[in-house]
Design a protein around this motif. Structure first.
Motif, short mmCIF file in Angstrom:
data_model
loop_
_atom_site.label_atom_id
_atom_site.label_comp_id
_atom_site.label_asym_id
_atom_site.label_seq_id
_atom_site.Cartn_x
_atom_site.Cartn_y
_atom_site.Cartn_z
N ASP A 79 -77.01 66.18 19.89
CA ASP A 79 -77.02 66.25 20.75
C ASP A 79 -77.82 68.02 21.23
O ASP A 79 -78.69 68.61 20.58
CB ASP A 79 -75.95 67.81 19.78
N GLU A 91 -77.61 60.48 24.45
CA GLU A 91 -77.14 58.52 24.28
C GLU A 91 -78.84 58.10 24.30
O GLU A 91 -79.14 58.69 25.38
CB GLU A 91 -76.33 57.39 23.89
N ALA A 142 -77.19 69.21 12.13
CA ALA A 142 -76.78 69.44 13.16
C ALA A 142 -76.32 71.32 13.03
O ALA A 142 -76.08 70.56 14.26
CB ALA A 142 -75.31 69.28 12.54
N ALA A 166 -73.17 72.73 23.98
CA ALA A 166 -74.07 71.60 23.25
C ALA A 166 -73.98 70.59 24.59
O ALA A 166 -73.28 70.66 25.45
CB ALA A 166 -72.69 71.20 22.13
N LEU A 167 -74.50 69.67 24.17
CA LEU A 167 -75.33 68.73 24.79
C LEU A 167 -75.23 67.41 24.63
O LEU A 167 -76.52 66.31 24.43
CB LEU A 167 -76.93 68.91 25.33
N PRO A 168 -74.42 66.53 24.16
CA PRO A 168 -74.79 65.61 23.52
C PRO A 168 -75.05 64.32 24.37
O PRO A 168 -75.20 64.02 25.57
CB PRO A 168 -73.19 64.63 23.88
N LEU A 170 -68.38 69.20 29.14
CA LEU A 170 -69.26 70.41 29.04
C LEU A 170 -68.63 72.11 29.03
O LEU A 170 -68.21 72.45 30.15
CB LEU A 170 -70.42 70.79 30.17
N ASN A 212 -77.73 71.74 19.89
CA ASN A 212 -78.40 71.96 18.49
C ASN A 212 -79.12 71.43 17.77
O ASN A 212 -79.97 72.01 16.69
CB ASN A 212 -76.73 71.82 17.34
N HIS A 213 -79.74 70.18 18.33
CA HIS A 213 -80.84 69.30 16.96
C HIS A 213 -81.78 69.38 18.07
O HIS A 213 -83.38 69.00 17.32
CB HIS A 213 -80.08 67.79 17.70
N ARG A 243 -78.09 58.79 19.06
CA ARG A 243 -77.67 59.92 19.91
C ARG A 243 -78.05 60.99 19.04
O ARG A 243 -78.22 61.18 18.55
CB ARG A 243 -76.44 59.84 19.84
#
Ligand code: HEM
Length: 454
Positions: A148, A394, A429, A390-392, A377, A151-152, A146
């Motif tokens: 984001d 998986e 993060a 953010a955009l989580p 979102l 941010n990542h 998983r």
């Protein structure tokens, strides 16, 4: 007084800095457009402007530098000390001696130096620079299953890439990355901006002594003969002009691709997603601040001399007259790249960066999907950008060294890679840890350089 007409005397200005605007900016564009080609807005507390939301009027302003100047020294309220000096929008609007805020011969000279330097970059070079950065960032989270991806990934990739394109050595690049992250997140922005200036003066001096194949060296060598101060100002401008919009182009396109995707990954071509985003969700939603030389009638709306007139690229793109004229699907109709003498000189470059970054992520994590509902979102408040908080996502956990080793196993890279892999820093993060070159601790940029030796 007609309370429903924003242009009526005494009507309230539409705020563009609150959560309501961030959540549904189109409500403001549609409301203003229902009453005229432009209307009164508040960009930040105490900072008023006229926002142009009609496509034809936006083009007219952008393409008429004889009436609409860019030089923020004309801004009467700022000159009279009536704009809060700590206003978050000032760095985006106040005069700096760079391409964006200059007019006429001064603009031409600076723009020529900048565009001719950018033109030396080609698709092969861009892909070669983006791919290892993408692989490095993906390695930070691929084992977790998983992430984001704002941010990542989307936020960090353009920052590292600009270090590479500018030819920053490790020590300067670590400081530039930290200062950029602080500046974009509003952490002691004044100090961060001073640090960036110091870094770029050092970089310019380094490239004057030992030029290489990078933007800084090309700018230094350009026949326009820019001074050290001018070079520093163009480099700072290039960071603002490239990092934030690139992040939003990658982020907004990823959202669209994942929304349209299924278990087998996205069903839309990346290039089509980019085109869709540039038209419907442009990364720079509102910008291009102009100062009319005299009072101007914008189709019934008065824009006073020396007050800010801002172009809504998003509002102009969603103007129903575009659809009525059958132009909405033409790539040349949308204004996401601006128009006129200040139009973005890096369209192709920006698209290659975004396509490569997205392609790398989707190839490395083929079953990537959104985690959670898109209704949850959030969009970052602010009048200029269109940017997800953010955009989580998986995906199936993937060994961390897979992408990095793909680069290390090509013969050329293996030859240039005599040392074993350095430990990868912990997932970053927050942008605060993007630089983070504390005492005895490697910075983000030097860790990347050490792993890839690029
Ligand atoms: C990723 C998406 C990008 C978008 C949507 C975008 C959009 C824009 C827009 C709308 C303008 C006009 C601003 C104005 O009229 O005030 C502009 C100007 C500019 N952009 Fe881009 N841009 C992007 C990426 C980049 C990149 C990657 C670079 C450089 C590496 C770049 C360099 C510039 C420069 C130098 C200007 C100023 C030109 C001038 O004032 O003459 N842009 N961009």
């Amino acid at each position: 007084m007609d309370v429903h007409n924003p242009n009526a005397a005494g009507a309230a200005r539409c705020p563009m800095h609150d959560e309501a605007f961030a959540a549904a900016p189109e409500k403001v564009y549609d409301y203003l457009r229902a009453h005229g080609p432009a209307g009164p807005v508040e960009l930040a507390p105490g900072v008023d402007a006229t926002l142009v939301v009609e496509h034809e009027t936006a083009r007219r302003v952008l393409q008429n530098p004889g009436v609409f100047a860019r030089d923020g020294r004309r801004w009467t309220m700022l000159a009279e000390g009536r704009i809060p000096l700590d206003s978050p929008v000032l760095p985006m609007m106040a005069y700096r001696p760079n391409c964006l805020f200059t007019d006429g011969a001064q603009h031409l000279r600076l723009r020529k130096a900048v565009t001719e330097s950018l033109d030396k970059l080609n698709v092969t070079r861009i892909r070669r620079d983006v791919e290892p950065i993408a692989a490095y960032l993906i390695d930070q989270f691929s084992e977790l299953g998983r992430a984001d991806v704002i941010n990542h990934y989307a936020k960090l990739l353009p920052m590292l890439l600009i270090n590479k394109l500018f030819g920053c050595p490790a020590a300067i690049g670590d400081r530039v990355t930290t200062a950029m992250a602080d500046m974009f997140d509003g952490r002691d922005a004044q100090r961060a901006s001073e640090e960036l200036s110091d870094c770029f003066l050092e970089l310019v001096s380094l490239k004057r002594r030992s030029p290489a194949e990078d933007i800084t060296s090309w700018l230094v060598q350009h026949p326009a003969g820019l001074s050290d101060e001018e070079l520093k100002d163009q480099l700072v401008m290039l960071i603002g002009a490239s990092v934030e919009p690139e992040r939003n182009l990658i982020g907004n396109s990823l959202l669209l691709l994942l929304e349209r995707g299924g278990d087998d990954g996205p069903s839309m071509q990346i290039e089509d997603a980019l085109d869709h985003v540039l038209l419907n969700n442009p990364p720079i939603a509102n910008y291009a601040t102009h100062f009319p030389l005299q009072d101007v009638d914008l189709g019934g709306v008065l824009a006073r001399a020396n007050t800010p007139v801002v172009i809504s690229f998003a509002g102009a793109n969603s103007d129903p007259s575009l659809t009525e004229a059958g132009q909405a699907h033409s790539r040349s109709a949308h204004l996401a790249w601006g128009a006129g003498p200040h139009a973005c000189p890096a369209k192709s470059l920006a698209q290659v960066i975004a396509v490569t970054a997205i392609e790398q992520l989707l190839n490395a994590l083929p079953d990537i999907t959104l985690s959670g509902s898109t209704a949850e979102l959030q969009w970052r408040p602010g009048p200029f950008h269109r940017a997800l908080v953010a955009l989580p996502v998986e995906f199936s956990p993937t060994p961390a060294t897979r992408t990095a080793s793909a680069y290390r196993t090509t013969p050329a890279r293996a030859a240039a890679q005599p040392t074993p892999l350095a430990p990868v820093p912990a997932p970053t993060a927050t942008a605060g840890s993007a630089g983070g070159a504390g005492k005895g601790k490697k910075g983000f940029w030097s860790s990347f350089l050490e792993i890839f030796r690029v």
